[in-house]
Design an enzyme around this catalytic site. Structure first.
Site, short mmCIF file in Angstrom:
data_model
loop_
_atom_site.label_atom_id
_atom_site.label_comp_id
_atom_site.label_asym_id
_atom_site.label_seq_id
_atom_site.Cartn_x
_atom_site.Cartn_y
_atom_site.Cartn_z
N LYS A 227 0.83 -1.20 0.00
CA LYS A 227 0.00 0.00 0.00
C LYS A 227 0.86 1.25 0.00
CE LYS A 227 -4.04 -2.03 2.13
NZ LYS A 227 -4.68 -2.40 3.38
N ARG A 228 2.06 1.12 0.57
CA ARG A 228 2.90 2.31 0.71
C ARG A 228 3.48 2.80 -0.59
NH1 ARG A 228 5.00 -0.68 5.69
NH2 ARG A 228 3.88 -2.12 4.37
#
Ligand code: GLU
Ligand code: ZN
Length: 339
Positions: free
Chosen positions: A274-275
């Site tokens: 997600k980062r």
């Protein structure tokens, strides 16, 4: 111990056991830490197919346990994205059900009951070690899973006082003692795993130094109190499974069946996260993509349908049997390990 919470815990456990005896129960367990990327979407699609092929009741549980990582609005976004993909569930934070609350941040009193009961059996001890202390004591390379060396396990009251005095600003975490035995699991996709908890993991954290309950405890209590019988999730959690199976046995509950599926990789072969902004479901739809296109891409990436397929989640379900589903996943799992 809080009597109300303990009574609720017992009531849920009772109800969960009855529901689990009536038929299989599966779950989604997304963390609302940002927009779902395509890898999350694939694991969710597979969890949904698995549940529907089993004829199971499917529970949606929002895993917002790790408060510092929760992004405001993300929980609603996750549910919205999964519905847009064509997935549904039978119990959950948005629709209720007999075993709620279905949001982890509202379940602290239940985790506390479980922790108190383990503590009452002498299985829990405060740990004053920092990550650095453990690294120094084990000389494990940085970034690897560390086996807890047992530093604080035998501390008496005076030893605890001294350990606390060394770092007055830091509260202890709490760890669960593990037994000297091998935990063996049989995974529907990855096959067998044997782990000697004491030698390979050591006493593990059940309540963190920042006061939050640890993932291992919360997820096990939740799965038990939600009557979950069959778990399908990403293979990054495979190595956690023996800890959870051990906890299931301590909580006096039959362990569920497990299936760990390969994580989707970037074209470069890197795991999606997600980062790093791996493409999100929301972005896919905003760019004009449709749900059947996305389902086709995700299903083809694990060999459930030929590349180029365009079909809804329901149509995909109609094409599968449980045997075909698992044989495709096992093959995809082997490929991802050769890569
Ligand atoms: N909430 C976890 C995640 O999103 C999944 C936990 C589980 O399936 O046990 O990675
Ligand atoms: Zn310690």
């Amino acid at each position: 111990m809080n009597d109300d919470a303990a009574a609720l815990y017992d009531q849920l456990q009772h109800r969960a056991a009855a529901l689990a005896a009536a038929g299989p129960r599966c779950r989604f367990a997304p963390s609302p830490s940002g927009p779902l990327h395509l890898g999350n979407a694939r694991s969710s699609l597979l969890a949904w197919l698995h549940a529907r092929l089993l004829g199971a009741t499917l529970v949606m549980r929002m895993e917002d346990l790790d408060r510092p990582r929760v992004k405001p609005g993300s929980a609603e976004q996750v549910l919205h994205d999964l519905r847009r993909l064509g997935l549904d569930w039978d119990e959950g934070p948005d629709i209720g059900g007999p075993l709620g609350d279905y949001t982890q941040s509202r379940r602290d009193p239940l985790y506390q009951v479980a922790l108190d009961r383990l503590d009452a059996r002498g299985l829990v001890f405060p740990c004053y070690c920092s990550r650095k202390d453990i690294e120094n004591a084990t000389r494990a390379p940085h970034g690897h899973t560390l086996t807890y060396p047992g530093t604080c396990k035998e501390l008496d009251a005076a030893g605890r006082k001294r350990a606390q005095a060394r770092r007055p600003e830091r509260r202890p975490g709490y760890r669960l003692k593990v037994s000297d035995q091998v935990v063996a699991i049989e995974d529907a996709v990855l096959g067998s795993l044997q782990q000697h908890l004491r030698d390979e993991v050591g006493a593990f954290v059940v309540r963190r130094a920042d006061g939050l309950f640890a993932y291992q405890l919360a997820v096990t209590v939740d799965d038990a109190l939600m009557g979950i019988t069959d778990i399908l999730r990403g293979e990054d959690l495979f190595v956690s499974t023996p800890r959870q199976v051990y906890l299931w046995s301590l909580l006096d509950y039959p362990a569920p069946r497990f299936a760990h599926v390969p994580l989707m990789c970037e074209p470069s072969g890197k795991k999606m996260s997600k980062r790093d902004g791996s493409e999100s479901i929301a972005a896919f739809f905003e760019n004009g993509g449709s749900a059947p296109q996305l389902v086709g891409v995700l299903a083809a990436s694990v060999g459930l349908v030929p590349a180029g397929s365009v079909l809804s989640a329901d149509e995909l379900l109609q094409e599968l049997t449980l045997a075909r589903f698992f044989s495709a996943l096992r093959q995809a799992g082997q490929m991802s390990h050769l890569a």
